[in-house]
Design an enzyme around this catalytic site. Structure first.
Site, PDB file in Angstrom:
ATOM      1  N   ASP A 433       0.872  -1.172   0.000  1.00 19.69           N
ATOM      2  CA  ASP A 433       0.000   0.000   0.000  1.00 19.69           C
ATOM      3  C   ASP A 433       0.913   1.228   0.000  1.00 19.69           C
ATOM      4  O   ASP A 433       2.107   1.117   0.280  1.00 19.69           O
ATOM      5  CB  ASP A 433      -0.862  -0.050   1.267  1.00 19.69           C
ATOM      6  CG  ASP A 433      -1.733   1.180   1.436  1.00 19.69           C
ATOM      7  OD1 ASP A 433      -2.264   1.660   0.423  1.00 19.69           O
ATOM      8  OD2 ASP A 433      -1.855   1.664   2.565  1.00 19.69           O
ATOM      9  N   LYS A 434       0.383   2.390  -0.333  1.00 18.93           N
ATOM     10  CA  LYS A 434       1.221   3.599  -0.314  1.00 18.93           C
ATOM     11  C   LYS A 434       1.049   4.397   0.975  1.00 18.93           C
ATOM     12  O   LYS A 434       1.973   4.541   1.762  1.00 18.93           O
ATOM     13  CB  LYS A 434       0.919   4.488  -1.526  1.00 18.93           C
ATOM     14  CG  LYS A 434       1.817   5.733  -1.585  1.00 18.93           C
ATOM     15  CD  LYS A 434       1.402   6.686  -2.683  1.00 18.93           C
ATOM     16  CE  LYS A 434       0.237   7.542  -2.293  1.00 18.93           C
ATOM     17  NZ  LYS A 434       0.524   8.545  -1.238  1.00 18.93           N
ATOM     18  N   THR A 435      -0.179   4.870   1.202  1.00 18.88           N
ATOM     19  CA  THR A 435      -0.410   5.772   2.327  1.00 18.88           C
ATOM     20  C   THR A 435      -0.246   5.049   3.651  1.00 18.88           C
ATOM     21  O   THR A 435      -0.927   4.064   3.911  1.00 18.88           O
ATOM     22  CB  THR A 435      -1.829   6.373   2.238  1.00 18.88           C
ATOM     23  OG1 THR A 435      -1.980   6.934   0.939  1.00 18.88           O
ATOM     24  CG2 THR A 435      -2.032   7.440   3.281  1.00 18.88           C
ATOM     25  N   ASP A 729      -4.584   6.292  -4.678  1.00 18.42           N
ATOM     26  CA  ASP A 729      -4.284   7.668  -5.093  1.00 18.42           C
ATOM     27  C   ASP A 729      -4.316   7.839  -6.602  1.00 18.42           C
ATOM     28  O   ASP A 729      -4.321   6.873  -7.358  1.00 18.42           O
ATOM     29  CB  ASP A 729      -2.895   8.074  -4.579  1.00 18.42           C
ATOM     30  CG  ASP A 729      -2.971   8.581  -3.149  1.00 18.42           C
ATOM     31  OD1 ASP A 729      -4.096   8.703  -2.656  1.00 18.42           O
ATOM     32  OD2 ASP A 729      -1.933   8.837  -2.542  1.00 18.42           O
ATOM     33  N   ARG A 838      -5.572   4.135  -8.098  1.00 20.89           N
ATOM     34  CA  ARG A 838      -7.035   4.209  -8.076  1.00 20.89           C
ATOM     35  C   ARG A 838      -7.671   2.824  -7.939  1.00 20.89           C
ATOM     36  O   ARG A 838      -8.682   2.534  -8.575  1.00 20.89           O
ATOM     37  CB  ARG A 838      -7.559   4.863  -9.365  1.00 20.89           C
ATOM     38  CG  ARG A 838      -7.205   6.323  -9.531  1.00 20.89           C
ATOM     39  CD  ARG A 838      -8.063   7.182  -8.658  1.00 20.89           C
ATOM     40  NE  ARG A 838      -7.961   8.598  -8.984  1.00 20.89           N
ATOM     41  CZ  ARG A 838      -8.432   9.551  -8.212  1.00 20.89           C
ATOM     42  NH1 ARG A 838      -9.012   9.243  -7.074  1.00 20.89           N
ATOM     43  NH2 ARG A 838      -8.324  10.806  -8.547  1.00 20.89           N
ATOM     44  N   LYS A 844      -6.955  -4.942  -5.051  1.00 13.92           N
ATOM     45  CA  LYS A 844      -5.647  -5.234  -4.437  1.00 13.92           C
ATOM     46  C   LYS A 844      -5.508  -6.742  -4.207  1.00 13.92           C
ATOM     47  O   LYS A 844      -4.470  -7.334  -4.508  1.00 13.92           O
ATOM     48  CB  LYS A 844      -5.506  -4.504  -3.093  1.00 13.92           C
ATOM     49  CG  LYS A 844      -5.336  -2.993  -3.208  1.00 13.92           C
ATOM     50  CD  LYS A 844      -5.129  -2.379  -1.821  1.00 13.92           C
ATOM     51  CE  LYS A 844      -4.941  -0.864  -1.915  1.00 13.92           C
ATOM     52  NZ  LYS A 844      -4.656  -0.255  -0.610  1.00 13.92           N
TER      53      LYS A 844
END
Length: 1234
Positions: A433-435, A729, A838, A844
């Protein structure tokens, strides 16, 4: 009304509610007349409707017929009666244990050459150890359950509050919960000591979020606060059946002939605690195992490591070898048996097993005989040894590694399962994941666009990185008046201190600030002054936006369920401050489908406004078709913010007429009261009002990268691990974060598959959904095909660039279609980095599963939020980051760490070592058992395939469980090819695990060859040399002398062979190997010196004393192991010199360097530690207990700060300490020693 009349009303109510006909009704009345206790039997005639349940509040008799579950919980696996049968069933599900049970039964028959004790003893030992472990774990669970069930709660009985244990609570009871108390069941919130009917709860034990949540009782029930008033409450709750959805609840309260809709806002879940409220009164809705938290307490999906699955194949192969050996012996016995061997006395009265007249029966019976004789080829203690090794690796190495301890949050690494340690050493794909995973999830309001004008002059880390890549140097100059506080890092004098009034669009600015101050679900805490107030928000973004409004002069300082109070500065005129109250009429909440949040509010002057904030893709679709220039300019600015790595949200509003609002509100209330599909209906109603919006502007929030992320990703890439980023994002943000993380660089060839193309936009504008779907699918197919051809061409060139793929969620949806999935997989596997933006939580998980099953590679998912749970559970290994988004990711994970950079230590150090060690443990078990069994096999050829045993029964029994058991465990714990520092310095070493170099069939074949060679050396050398050997009394050696001599050589050799395979030898290796050999000699001295009438082993009596009195014994004991190990020694020398493994090359490079100081050395240099290091070390040694908490069903990582306080070590507080304290008896604190 008398009690008798109440009985009649209750019966008629039950009859009519459940839709019974008149006959039923009259029957019920008949029963009422016949007996006063009729209501108890009604359960048999009025079943609950399957769709929902009906609960009568404050009326135990009416609820009794339905037989709701009690509030007692049990998390144990066994009880007193089921422990033995269920425990044994669990053990015999393992093939090896079932096999040994069969062998034990077979060895009790007359065809067995060995005593049953040979197989029963090792099996019993293994089962005993396993059952004791199960019993201990279950006993801890039982103690935990008993402590939870016996907690006291105040229940309304006879118009007063009576304390009763939690376990005696029933559905429908009215309870009172005091401040800081835990809710004992899922409650319907009726009344609170707060005047506005609200209470504040902490859900940390549910989802890890420490920010307070607000719950509001229905206005009609606010009065039922005192026992006298509460006893008058006779409501009826119709609600959904128990389920595991923590954030939804559908139901209605039927009260005083009114139907009042119930939502999650009126439900207080078990496991949460009451805060900032003196006490609340509630009615019990769900109890015990039907509460939402208990229904969520499912085990994490059971995962088995790849090595374990390959081990199953190895065991099957050993079964094959066993069958072949037995078949050879059986055929041999059928051929050999003959009456011509007169000295064998094979007369007609001989047993069936030796009857030459029926050779087929002889062969079959010999087959079974040999199966019992060769049973040791399957290593019975293998599974127990591996479990023990893995458990210690997890608890002592991973959990206590200071390199993975995060000082700021006082969070150590946590292995939540020990099944997958070695899998950490073979990971090829990481899905991140990024955030909050790559970034800190500490949001700061950085820039904004209002009415098409950009405000904010700061430079982000990403922009600095872009400039650096282009060879430019950028200085970030802050103005003297720049404001910087938590959540706000904005520098632009045009908007500060009322200067926005001089901008060309002051009215738009005002709407912008009000939207920030009103459209949210934030709770203010503390003093109502800008300096001292703190905001409790559901997400860091929310808090940052409200903090921004405060700094712009629109200070949100108080909220009630229906009002928001904002202190506005400089609105009427410069310097004027006024308090304005806005009435909140409706909140349309944010969820992952809607991607937006709206608030309908009424100004003091009566103006009705809808404020909406959300993702640009969602807001732009709902804008009124006016001012297209503003839309175009804002879209460009959004892209600009995205390319700077900022997170963006669009803000919009809409003025509403009273008539329009009233008609919409009726539909909204109707949808809210619906028992079926409430969520869907609410979304549909929201769509009716969230349209024709007017764009105000957009916000841009910076989320900085976590410390050490770029270096970690670079190291993992060098280790041969491919990293994919899956984020919600925008594409520009994701690409720039990927650049900043070293995932993508300018030297890479990038393939971008996006739905934001002119052709797709044109089709979308037409609005035909079928046409849109068909067109996008075709476009995606075309792009995938083109990219795949380019990728394959690029890979064919000698020095082609590395490849990167970027794809957005909309295109990914079509690319995951079964017809395009293979093409997507092929393209992705050829790329070094993949970025999916997005994407939804489901996508995922789909991407993870695609690589896991399609490519058959070992995958690892890492995330920090609830939206990452499905991805974490889909991968081979799930890693949760205990970050800002609660503990749901950690609860679903296999391992938990505090920072992304700790992956380096977890994979390259612990993962590699675990893989290496367990490969050695498995192959060594295979070798020692095969060697031992083959010596028995060679002896069969000298006994006419009769099944005569070569070794004494007890030798065979204890070989695996005592004489060779401990050294292999020591290797599994202490073997180390290179130090942790070198493992990280040379990440390329990790590739040996990805390629599974140490557990290939070739490696197994080499061990098998040396087993064959050594078994021949043991058997042939000892039997040949013993022919001429005599004891001190002049007698030649018999069978038991030869077999004891052979067994001694086997024990000594296999234990010394273990030292040859070790990369590092510690004192524990010497103790275990020396101790095992010594254990054999002590055993044989005692065993051969004792003889009882019960013995079957009278032959072994005094054997060792006879052997040791001869020179032959010592010469054989010296020469045989040397000859047996000489082949291994030569092989290892040639392999190391001419075909070295990577780690052996690193060993040679650094062989003269001393090992770096380990953790044990920290004690010796304690006086040189800094205070911070000393604290970290002290904390790392604290107990890691399982939770004994009250009322929540998850295991928490470890209560370091609690134990620290008990031991006098300072450690910062953690959210779950509150729960820990609540469930423990108070004890005096140990004072700090001066």
């Amino acid at each position: 009304m008398s009690g008798w009349e109440w009985d009649r009303v209750r019966v008629s109510r039950l009859g009519t509610r459940m839709g019974r006909n008149r006959n039923n009704y009259s029957t019920l009345n008949e029963r009422v007349r016949s007996t006063r206790t009729t209501t108890v039997r009604l359960g048999h005639v009025t079943p609950q409707a399957p769709g929902h349940r009906t609960i009568y509040c404050n009326d135990r008799e009416a609820n009794q017929p339905v037989r709701f579950k009690g509030n007692s919980i049990s998390t144990t696996k066994f009880n007193f009666f089921t422990f033995l049968p269920k425990g044994l069933f669990e053990q015999f599900r393992r093939v090896a244990n079932l096999y040994f049970l069969s062998i034990s039964i077979l060895s009790a028959t007359s065809i067995s050459p060995v005593s049953p004790i040979t197989n029963v003893v090792p099996l019993s030992l293994v089962l005993f150890v396993s059952l004791v472990k199960e019993a201990f774990e279950d006993w801890k669970r039982l103690q935990n359950d008993m402590s939870i069930n016996s907690n006291l709660i105040e229940v309304l009985l006879d118009q007063k509050w009576e304390p009763i244990p939690w376990k005696k609570l029933q559905v429908g009871d009215i309870v009172r919960v005091k401040q800081d108390g835990f809710f004992p069941a899922d409650l319907l919130f009726l009344a609170s000591t707060n005047s506005d009917g609200v209470c504040y709860i902490e859900t940390a034990n549910l989802d890890g979020e420490t920010n307070l949540k607000i719950r509001k009782a229905l206005e009609r029930t606010w009065d039922f606060l005192t026992p006298e008033k509460a006893s008058e409450f006779k409501g009826e709750v119709q609600c959904e059946q128990p389920n595991n959805s923590l954030y939804t609840f559908t139901g209605n309260l039927l009260f005083q002939k009114q139907t009042l809709p119930l939502s999650p806002n009126q439900i207080l879940l078990r496991g949460c605690s009451l805060r900032n409220t003196e006490y609340i009164v509630g009615a019990v809705v769900f109890t015990g195992h039907e509460t939402k938290v208990m229904m969520n307490a499912n085990d994490v999906p059971s995962k088995r490591s790849t090595l374990e699955r390959k081990l199953d194949k190895l065991i099957l192969m050993l079964f094959g070898v066993l069958f072949t050996m037995c078949l050879i012996g059986a055929i041999g016995s059928g051929i050999f048996i003959d009456r011509k061997y007169y000295y064998l006395s094979l007369s007609k009265s001989v047993d069936d097993q030796f009857n030459p007249g029926n050779r087929l029966l002889v062969a079959v019976l010999t087959m079974f005989t040999l199966i019992t004789l060769y049973s040791t080829i399957i290593p019975i203690s293998l599974y127990v040894s591996i479990e023990m090794v893995k458990f210690i690796q997890s608890t002592q190495y991973i959990n206590k590694d200071l390199h993975m301890y995060h000082n700021e949050t006082n969070t150590p690494a946590l292995a939540r399962t020990s099944n997958l340690n070695e899998e950490l050493g073979q990971v090829e794909y990481i899905f991140s994941d990024k955030t909050g995973t790559l970034t800190r999830n500490l949001m700061e309001f950085f820039k904004c666009s209002i009415g098409g004008e950009v405000y904010g002059t700061g430079i982000t880390e990403i922009e600095k990185g872009i400039a650096q890549r282009n060879g430019l140097k950028v200085e970030d100059r802050k103005s003297a008046n720049a404001v910087h506080e938590k959540g706000f890092n904005f520098d632009d004098a045009r908007l500060m201190r009322g200067a926005w009034r001089n901008e060309p669009n002051p009215d738009t600015c005002k709407e912008f600030f009000r939207c920030l101050a009103i459209c949210h679900t934030v709770l203010p805490e503390g003093e109502e002054s800008p300096e001292k107030i703190t905001y409790q928000a559901a997400s860091p973004d929310e808090a940052a936006l409200v903090t921004a409004a405060k700094n712009f002069g629109f200070f949100f300082y108080r909220r009630t369920p229906t009002m928001i109070y904002v202190r506005e500065s400089n609105v009427e005129k410069m310097g004027k401050i006024q308090d304005v109250s806005y009435e909140i009429l409706n909140v349309l909440e944010f969820n992952s489908t809607r991607k937006r949040q709206s608030v309908v509010c009424r100004y003091p002057d009566g103006r009705l406004v809808l404020y909406c904030k959300g993702a640009d893709s969602v807001i732009f679709e709902r804008l009124a078709s006016v001012n297209d220039d503003l839309r175009r300019v804002t879209r460009e600015q959004l892209e600009q913010f995205g390319s700077s790595g900022l997170r963006t949200l669009c803000l919009a509003y809409r003025d509403l007429s009273p008539d329009m609002y009233e008609s919409w509100n009726e539909k909204f209330i109707q949808a809210k009261s619906s028992l079926r599909d409430r969520e869907r209906k609410l979304d549909e109603v929201a769509e009716l009002i969230e349209k024709d919006l007017i764009l105000i502007g957009c916000t841009a929030i910076e989320d900085k990268l976590q410390e050490g992320v770029p270096a970690c990703i670079e190291t993992l890439s060098r280790a041969g691990i491919k990293i994919w980023v899956l984020t919600g994002d925008k594409m520009e943000t994701a690409i720039n974060i990927a650049y900043a993380c070293n995932l993508i660089n300018n030297d890479m060839k990038q393939f971008i598959i996006s739905s934001e193309t002119d052709a797709i936009r044109e089709v979308e504008d037409r609005g035909d959904q079928v046409e849109i779907a068909r067109f996008i699918k075709e476009e995606v197919k075309k792009e995938l095909k083109k990219c795949l051809e380019e990728a394959q061409h690029s890979l064919r060139t000698v020095s082609g660039p590395k490849l990167a793929l970027v794809i957005d969620g909309k295109c990914l949806m079509y690319a995951l279609d079964p017809t395009l999935r293979v093409m997507l997989l092929n393209l992705s596997l050829n790329c070094t980095s993949v970025v999916c933006c997005r994407v939804s939580p489901l996508q995922k998980a789909q991407v993870t599963t695609l690589v896991k099953k399609g490519a058959r590679k070992i995958t690892l998912s890492i995330g920090d939020g609830a939206n990452d749970v499905s991805m974490i559970q889909a991968a081979h290994i799930g890693i949760g980051i205990s970050g800002m988004e609660g503990m749901q990711a950690v609860m679903a994970s296999d391992f938990a760490i505090a920072q992304f950079r700790f992956l380096t230590d977890l994979l390259l150090v612990h993962g590699r070592w675990s893989y290496l060690r367990l490969c050695k443990v498995v192959t060594y078990f295979f070798y020692k058992n095969l060697t031992f069994t083959l010596t028995q096999f060679w002896f069969t050829f000298h006994t006419g395939f009769s099944g005569q045993r070569f070794y004494d029964d007890w030798f065979q029994s204890l070989y695996n469980v005592i004489f060779t058991a401990l050294p292999v465990i020591i290797v599994g714990l202490f073997d180390k090819d290179v130090s942790a520092t070198l493992s990280k310095k040379y990440p390329e070493l990790y590739m040996e695990g990805i390629k599974n170099v140490f557990f290939k069939w070739r490696v197994v074949a080499v061990w098998a060859f040396f087993s064959l060679y050594q078994s021949l050396v043991f058997y042939c050398f000892v039997t040949a040399s013993s022919k001429g050997a005599k004891s001190s009394s002049g007698k030649i050696f018999g069978l038991w002398d030869v077999s004891t001599m052979t067994f001694t050589c086997v024990v000594v050799t296999v234990n010394l062979r273990l030292l040859l395979m070790c990369n590092s030898i510690t004192r524990w290796h010497y103790i275990s190997v020396g101790g095992s050999i010594l254990a054999w000699f002590i055993f044989i001295f005692i065993y051969s010196g004792i003889m009882t009438p019960m013995d079957r082993q009278e032959n072994v009596y005094f054997v060792i004393y006879v052997l040791m009195s001869t020179l032959y014994f010592y010469v054989t004991l010296l020469l045989v192991p040397i000859v047996a190990l000489f082949g291994d020694f030569i092989y290892q020398g040639i392999q190391r010199w001419f075909f070295p493994y990577d780690y052996q090359i690193v060993q040679e490079i650094h062989r003269h360097e001393p090992e770096s100081a380990g953790r044990s050395d920290l004690l010796e240099i304690g006086n040189q530690l800094t205070p911070a290091e000393a604290t970290r070390y002290a904390i790392s040694l604290l107990p890691q207990e399982r939770s004994k908490h009250t009322g929540f069903a998850f295991d928490s990582p470890g209560y370091e700060s609690f134990f620290a306080a008990q031991l006098g070590v300072y450690a910062p507080q953690k959210a779950w300490d509150v729960a820990r304290r609540a469930s423990m008896k108070s004890r005096p604190k140990i004072p700090l020693k001066k």
